[in-house]
Design a protein around this motif. Structure first.
Motif, PDB file in Angstrom:
ATOM      1  N   ASP A   1      -6.422 -71.873  66.835  1.00  0.00           N
ATOM      2  CA  ASP A   1      -5.591 -70.759  67.294  1.00  0.00           C
ATOM      3  C   ASP A   1      -4.205 -71.287  67.660  1.00  0.00           C
ATOM      4  O   ASP A   1      -4.102 -72.218  68.470  1.00  0.00           O
ATOM      5  CB  ASP A   1      -6.280 -70.136  68.525  1.00  0.00           C
ATOM      6  CG  ASP A   1      -5.674 -68.802  68.905  1.00  0.00           C
ATOM      7  OD1 ASP A   1      -4.886 -68.253  68.119  1.00  0.00           O
ATOM      8  OD2 ASP A   1      -6.008 -68.320  70.002  1.00  0.00           O
TER       9      ASP A   1
ATOM     10  N   PRO B   1      -4.259 -63.803  52.490  1.00  0.00           N
ATOM     11  CA  PRO B   1      -3.550 -63.914  51.209  1.00  0.00           C
ATOM     12  C   PRO B   1      -2.102 -64.391  51.358  1.00  0.00           C
ATOM     13  O   PRO B   1      -1.611 -65.147  50.508  1.00  0.00           O
ATOM     14  CB  PRO B   1      -3.609 -62.498  50.637  1.00  0.00           C
ATOM     15  CG  PRO B   1      -4.042 -61.611  51.755  1.00  0.00           C
ATOM     16  CD  PRO B   1      -4.804 -62.456  52.704  1.00  0.00           C
TER      17      PRO B   1
ATOM     18  N   VAL C   1       0.795 -70.677  59.347  1.00  0.00           N
ATOM     19  CA  VAL C   1      -0.161 -70.125  60.316  1.00  0.00           C
ATOM     20  C   VAL C   1      -0.783 -68.869  59.710  1.00  0.00           C
ATOM     21  O   VAL C   1      -0.098 -67.876  59.460  1.00  0.00           O
ATOM     22  CB  VAL C   1       0.517 -69.783  61.653  1.00  0.00           C
ATOM     23  CG1 VAL C   1      -0.538 -69.304  62.657  1.00  0.00           C
ATOM     24  CG2 VAL C   1       1.273 -70.978  62.195  1.00  0.00           C
TER      25      VAL C   1
ATOM     26  N   PHE D   1     -10.438 -52.576  48.581  1.00  0.00           N
ATOM     27  CA  PHE D   1      -9.044 -52.573  48.152  1.00  0.00           C
ATOM     28  C   PHE D   1      -8.728 -51.236  47.491  1.00  0.00           C
ATOM     29  O   PHE D   1      -9.610 -50.610  46.889  1.00  0.00           O
ATOM     30  CB  PHE D   1      -8.805 -53.697  47.133  1.00  0.00           C
ATOM     31  CG  PHE D   1      -8.276 -54.956  47.765  1.00  0.00           C
ATOM     32  CD1 PHE D   1      -9.021 -55.629  48.710  1.00  0.00           C
ATOM     33  CD2 PHE D   1      -7.034 -55.457  47.408  1.00  0.00           C
ATOM     34  CE1 PHE D   1      -8.533 -56.779  49.304  1.00  0.00           C
ATOM     35  CE2 PHE D   1      -6.533 -56.609  48.002  1.00  0.00           C
ATOM     36  CZ  PHE D   1      -7.274 -57.268  48.949  1.00  0.00           C
TER      37      PHE D   1
ATOM     38  N   SER E   1       5.711 -64.384  56.226  1.00  0.00           N
ATOM     39  CA  SER E   1       5.075 -64.046  54.949  1.00  0.00           C
ATOM     40  C   SER E   1       4.051 -62.949  55.210  1.00  0.00           C
ATOM     41  O   SER E   1       3.325 -63.001  56.197  1.00  0.00           O
ATOM     42  CB  SER E   1       4.389 -65.301  54.368  1.00  0.00           C
ATOM     43  OG  SER E   1       3.802 -64.990  53.117  1.00  0.00           O
TER      44      SER E   1
ATOM     45  N   PHE F   1     -10.488 -60.173  56.152  1.00  0.00           N
ATOM     46  CA  PHE F   1     -11.298 -59.448  55.163  1.00  0.00           C
ATOM     47  C   PHE F   1     -12.773 -59.499  55.546  1.00  0.00           C
ATOM     48  O   PHE F   1     -13.519 -58.559  55.286  1.00  0.00           O
ATOM     49  CB  PHE F   1     -11.030 -60.012  53.759  1.00  0.00           C
ATOM     50  CG  PHE F   1      -9.614 -59.730  53.339  1.00  0.00           C
ATOM     51  CD1 PHE F   1      -9.295 -58.522  52.754  1.00  0.00           C
ATOM     52  CD2 PHE F   1      -8.598 -60.629  53.619  1.00  0.00           C
ATOM     53  CE1 PHE F   1      -7.984 -58.212  52.419  1.00  0.00           C
ATOM     54  CE2 PHE F   1      -7.283 -60.338  53.291  1.00  0.00           C
ATOM     55  CZ  PHE F   1      -6.972 -59.130  52.688  1.00  0.00           C
TER      56      PHE F   1
HETATM   57  C1  FAD Z   1      -7.380 -51.655  56.056  1.00  0.00           C
HETATM   58  C2  FAD Z   1      -6.388 -52.292  55.145  1.00  0.00           C
HETATM   59  C3  FAD Z   1      -6.496 -52.112  53.763  1.00  0.00           C
HETATM   60  C4  FAD Z   1      -5.580 -52.730  52.916  1.00  0.00           C
HETATM   61  N1  FAD Z   1      -5.705 -52.572  51.572  1.00  0.00           N
HETATM   62  C5  FAD Z   1      -4.865 -53.223  50.741  1.00  0.00           C
HETATM   63  C6  FAD Z   1      -5.001 -53.127  49.325  1.00  0.00           C
HETATM   64  O1  FAD Z   1      -5.842 -52.433  48.802  1.00  0.00           O
HETATM   65  N2  FAD Z   1      -4.142 -53.825  48.552  1.00  0.00           N
HETATM   66  C7  FAD Z   1      -3.167 -54.605  49.087  1.00  0.00           C
HETATM   67  O2  FAD Z   1      -2.418 -55.233  48.352  1.00  0.00           O
HETATM   68  N3  FAD Z   1      -3.017 -54.682  50.424  1.00  0.00           N
HETATM   69  C8  FAD Z   1      -3.817 -54.020  51.251  1.00  0.00           C
HETATM   70  N4  FAD Z   1      -3.644 -54.107  52.604  1.00  0.00           N
HETATM   71  C9  FAD Z   1      -2.441 -54.791  53.110  1.00  0.00           C
HETATM   72  C10 FAD Z   1      -2.512 -56.322  53.091  1.00  0.00           C
HETATM   73  O3  FAD Z   1      -2.778 -56.822  51.822  1.00  0.00           O
HETATM   74  C11 FAD Z   1      -3.510 -56.836  54.054  1.00  0.00           C
HETATM   75  O4  FAD Z   1      -3.085 -56.427  55.325  1.00  0.00           O
HETATM   76  C12 FAD Z   1      -3.642 -58.355  54.042  1.00  0.00           C
HETATM   77  O5  FAD Z   1      -4.716 -58.728  54.855  1.00  0.00           O
HETATM   78  C13 FAD Z   1      -2.395 -59.044  54.548  1.00  0.00           C
HETATM   79  O6  FAD Z   1      -2.531 -60.410  54.353  1.00  0.00           O
HETATM   80  P1  FAD Z   1      -2.037 -61.463  55.429  1.00  0.00           P
HETATM   81  O7  FAD Z   1      -2.345 -62.809  54.883  1.00  0.00           O
HETATM   82  O8  FAD Z   1      -0.640 -61.160  55.840  1.00  0.00           O
HETATM   83  O9  FAD Z   1      -2.892 -61.166  56.743  1.00  0.00           O
HETATM   84  P2  FAD Z   1      -4.414 -61.415  57.070  1.00  0.00           P
HETATM   85  O10 FAD Z   1      -5.263 -61.293  55.867  1.00  0.00           O
HETATM   86  O11 FAD Z   1      -4.700 -60.567  58.238  1.00  0.00           O
HETATM   87  O12 FAD Z   1      -4.450 -62.954  57.509  1.00  0.00           O
HETATM   88  C14 FAD Z   1      -3.875 -63.378  58.713  1.00  0.00           C
HETATM   89  C15 FAD Z   1      -4.662 -64.564  59.209  1.00  0.00           C
HETATM   90  O13 FAD Z   1      -3.929 -65.123  60.291  1.00  0.00           O
HETATM   91  C16 FAD Z   1      -4.853 -65.560  61.277  1.00  0.00           C
HETATM   92  N5  FAD Z   1      -4.138 -65.604  62.550  1.00  0.00           N
HETATM   93  C17 FAD Z   1      -3.538 -64.571  63.185  1.00  0.00           C
HETATM   94  N6  FAD Z   1      -2.990 -65.014  64.343  1.00  0.00           N
HETATM   95  C18 FAD Z   1      -3.240 -66.339  64.425  1.00  0.00           C
HETATM   96  C19 FAD Z   1      -2.922 -67.351  65.396  1.00  0.00           C
HETATM   97  N7  FAD Z   1      -2.263 -67.077  66.524  1.00  0.00           N
HETATM   98  N8  FAD Z   1      -3.336 -68.612  65.147  1.00  0.00           N
HETATM   99  C20 FAD Z   1      -4.026 -68.904  64.002  1.00  0.00           C
HETATM  100  N9  FAD Z   1      -4.351 -67.989  63.065  1.00  0.00           N
HETATM  101  C21 FAD Z   1      -3.958 -66.734  63.273  1.00  0.00           C
HETATM  102  C22 FAD Z   1      -5.983 -64.536  61.215  1.00  0.00           C
HETATM  103  O14 FAD Z   1      -7.199 -65.082  61.679  1.00  0.00           O
HETATM  104  C23 FAD Z   1      -6.036 -64.196  59.726  1.00  0.00           C
HETATM  105  O15 FAD Z   1      -7.001 -64.944  59.033  1.00  0.00           O
HETATM  106  C24 FAD Z   1      -4.544 -53.508  53.462  1.00  0.00           C
HETATM  107  C25 FAD Z   1      -4.443 -53.668  54.845  1.00  0.00           C
HETATM  108  C26 FAD Z   1      -5.353 -53.073  55.684  1.00  0.00           C
HETATM  109  C27 FAD Z   1      -5.221 -53.286  57.154  1.00  0.00           C
END
Ligand code: FAD
Length: 372
Positions: A113, A17, A13, A55, A311, A46
């Motif tokens: 969702d 990344p 889900v 980043f 994750s 993003f």
């Molecule tokens: C402002 C900011 C800057 C950052 N800068 C960096 C950086 O420079 N370098 C670095 O390594 N990390 C950085 N991070 C930390 C991290 O890499 C990011 O938060 C990254 O987006 C995390 O990846 P993720 O896949 O966990 O979450 P996300 O990229 O947020 O992906 C989660 C996905 O899940 C989906 N989702 C959520 N709930 C549901 C649901 N109920 N049903 C279906 N889909 C759902 C969303 O639509 C989204 O697409 C940063 C974080 C933030 C907030």
């Protein structure tokens, strides 16, 4: 449709990344039936980043020498190579994720969702906006971006969270930022660069953190460089104090700090106070650590709902935070192998992640300090 009654071996889900990276590792396992769903598009978070945010971890194509691009989610990819930039913007990184999904044919269903996840004893029943699906294992990779818990500051509703577009719009005169770690320094520098007079308040004074090499606890070099440049303008003040309340007084906003000082601003204060674990509909399926973050076993699995994995940046083990891509990606292949082996599958292909320096299955090796 997600409503086919076939049981998936694994459902991921979230197509950020963490979700795409874990799905790529799962895809390397022979005969594993996989699905990935996201309520938005691939890399939706993003795409939603405010303009101006980039980043802070640099990308560089060191892959051929065992130094895989810090922001890559697969050993054979590099955002620096595909985008031609070292500090991607949100839309640029989303483009990289889309190209990875296309190249490796990751089965992603967008606009789906997930609203409920129910353990059934031999797997999970997952309710989505397109119907239900069964999966033996579920990987929650829903991210933290949409989880913005209110800071314990009276009147916090008078502030704009740093993840909102409003907080990044041009502001004139005096600006207050509450919170001085990466997102606070990022947005403070952004407004100083545009001519505002900015005060950052944070009782921990994270800008001073001298001890420890872990970038989860000290500012990144790029942030330090920007901070030095902002200081040189004379328009930045850093205050090591706790903001206790925010009040509105006609055209001013007043932030009271715990030593009794009142700091005045000409626009709504900015709350750079961080994010929560973003567990959405699986919140009740994870026990909590004393600090409120999800309790995980050594395989990033829920301690109360076996088969449900986490994750992404909410992973914590002891004092270790996995809040950057280069940290949480270390667990993609490990989680994939635990899921694959539980289902009797050959997971040998995952050694590619170890060779690329993208697999940490022994957590005792993390947290080493740099000598100089
Ligand atoms: C402002 C900011 C800057 C950052 N800068 C960096 C950086 O420079 N370098 C670095 O390594 N990390 C950085 N991070 C930390 C991290 O890499 C990011 O938060 C990254 O987006 C995390 O990846 P993720 O896949 O966990 O979450 P996300 O990229 O947020 O992906 C989660 C996905 O899940 C989906 N989702 C959520 N709930 C549901 C649901 N109920 N049903 C279906 N889909 C759902 C969303 O639509 C989204 O697409 C940063 C974080 C933030 C907030």
């Amino acid at each position: 449709m997600v409503s086919s009654r076939k049981t998936l071996d694994a459902l991921v889900v979230g197509a950020g990344p963490a979700g795409i990276g874990t799905a790529l590792a799962l895809s390397a396992i022979d005969d594993l039936v996989l699905g990935v769903v996201d309520r938005g598009e691939v890399g939706q978070t993003f795409l939603d980043w405010p303009d101006g945010q980039t980043f802070l971890t640099p990308s560089f194509t060191g892959n051929g020498f065992g130094a895989t691009d810090l922001n890559a989610v697969h050993p054979r990819t590099s955002p620096a190579f595909s985008l031609g930039v070292d500090y991607p913007t949100g839309p640029q990184f989303a483009k990289y994720l889309r190209s990875v999904v296309k190249h490796f044919r990751v089965p992603v269903l967008s606009d789906t969702d997930v609203t409920a996840v129910e353990p059934t004893g031999d797997g999970f029943e997952v309710e989505t906006s397109r119907g239900s699906v069964r999966a033996q294992a579920v990987v929650w990779a829903g991210g933290e971006f949409s989880d913005r818990p209110d800071a314990r500051v009276a009147g916090i509703s008078l502030a704009d969270h740093s993840a909102t577009a409003e907080a990044w719009q041009d502001r004139h005169g005096r600006v207050i930022v509450i919170g001085g770690y990466e997102s606070g320094i990022d947005i403070a520098c952004h407004h100083v660069e545009r001519g505002a007079l900015v005060t950052v308040v944070d009782r921990e004074s994270p800008w001073d953190a001298g001890a420890g090499s872990d970038p989860s606890f000290r500012l990144a070099p790029r942030s330090r460089m920007r901070l030095n440049a902002a200081h040189a303008t004379g328009r930045l003040t850093l205050t090591g104090a706790h903001a206790s309340s925010i009040k509105r007084d006609d055209a001013e906003w007043i932030v009271s700090v715990d030593d009794g000082t009142k700091i005045r601003a000409d626009s709504r204060p900015i709350a750079a106070t961080g994010f929560g674990p973003g567990l959405g509909p699986v919140a009740s399926l994870f026990a909590r650590r004393p600090d409120g973050w999800p309790e995980l076993d050594q395989d990033d699995q829920s301690t109360i709902a076996p088969g449900l994995f986490l994750s992404g940046p909410a992973i914590r083990h002891g004092g270790l935070k996995f809040c950057f891509v280069y940290k949480f990606r270390q667990r993609f292949a490990h989680v994939a192998r635990v899921i694959g082996e539980a289902q009797g599958k050959d997971c040998g292909a995952l050694e590619e992640w170890r060779t690329a320096g993208m697999l940490t299955d022994d957590l005792s090796c993390c947290g080493v300090e740099c000598a100089c």
